[in-house]
Design a protein around this motif. Sequence first.
Motif, PDB file in Angstrom:
ATOM      1  N   HIS A  43      32.789  46.351  39.112  1.00  0.00           N
ATOM      2  CA  HIS A  43      33.427  45.832  37.908  1.00  0.00           C
ATOM      3  C   HIS A  43      34.933  46.105  37.946  1.00  0.00           C
ATOM      4  O   HIS A  43      35.426  46.761  38.858  1.00  0.00           O
ATOM      5  N   ARG A  44      35.627  45.627  36.936  1.00  0.00           N
ATOM      6  CA  ARG A  44      37.052  45.891  36.738  1.00  0.00           C
ATOM      7  C   ARG A  44      37.246  46.400  35.322  1.00  0.00           C
ATOM      8  O   ARG A  44      36.457  46.092  34.428  1.00  0.00           O
ATOM      9  N   ILE A 112      35.545  46.026  30.305  1.00  0.00           N
ATOM     10  CA  ILE A 112      34.795  45.961  31.560  1.00  0.00           C
ATOM     11  C   ILE A 112      34.431  44.505  31.855  1.00  0.00           C
ATOM     12  O   ILE A 112      33.863  43.817  31.004  1.00  0.00           O
ATOM     13  N   THR A 113      34.766  44.066  33.069  1.00  0.00           N
ATOM     14  CA  THR A 113      34.400  42.740  33.548  1.00  0.00           C
ATOM     15  C   THR A 113      33.634  42.923  34.847  1.00  0.00           C
ATOM     16  O   THR A 113      34.143  43.554  35.778  1.00  0.00           O
ATOM     17  N   MET A 114      32.436  42.401  34.915  1.00  0.00           N
ATOM     18  CA  MET A 114      31.639  42.507  36.130  1.00  0.00           C
ATOM     19  C   MET A 114      32.226  41.597  37.208  1.00  0.00           C
ATOM     20  O   MET A 114      32.757  40.524  36.908  1.00  0.00           O
TER      21      MET A 114
END
Length: 142
Positions: A43-44, A112-114
């Motif tokens: 993730h980011r 959070i971005t997957m």
Amino acid sequence: MSIPTAMSQEDLLEVVPPFIAPGSAAMVRLLELPPGDPGLAPHRHSGPVFGYMLEGEMLFELEGQAPYPIKAGEAFWEPGGDVIHYTVANLLADRTSRFVVVMLCAPGVEMITMVSDEELATKAQQRIPAPPPYSSNPRHSA
């Protein structure tokens, strides 16, 4: 007038963080990884993250770095933005690992971005292999 104190202090981490977008918000979160938990998939984060390991031990892997353990009493950080956070896994099979993070969230962007499987595939050659003993775990190998 100074007030006497018995307070002690110890520097744990000093970094120059990347650019922080105006209007960002800070979030403090307590995270617990159950025994042997592999943690969140790649993730980011929308902004920088600063953390402190309270208990246990986790395997930590960011884009451009080999995975490494973080033990209780150690601080860590990640720049966020476009950097992939590959691994945050509990290295202990018999104990929960706990840590606190302070995250700076960019305005209008999820914290959070997957990361998609397609992007992971395109960056696979850039991933740094885990050193032994972590390389024996297929989830943590490049």
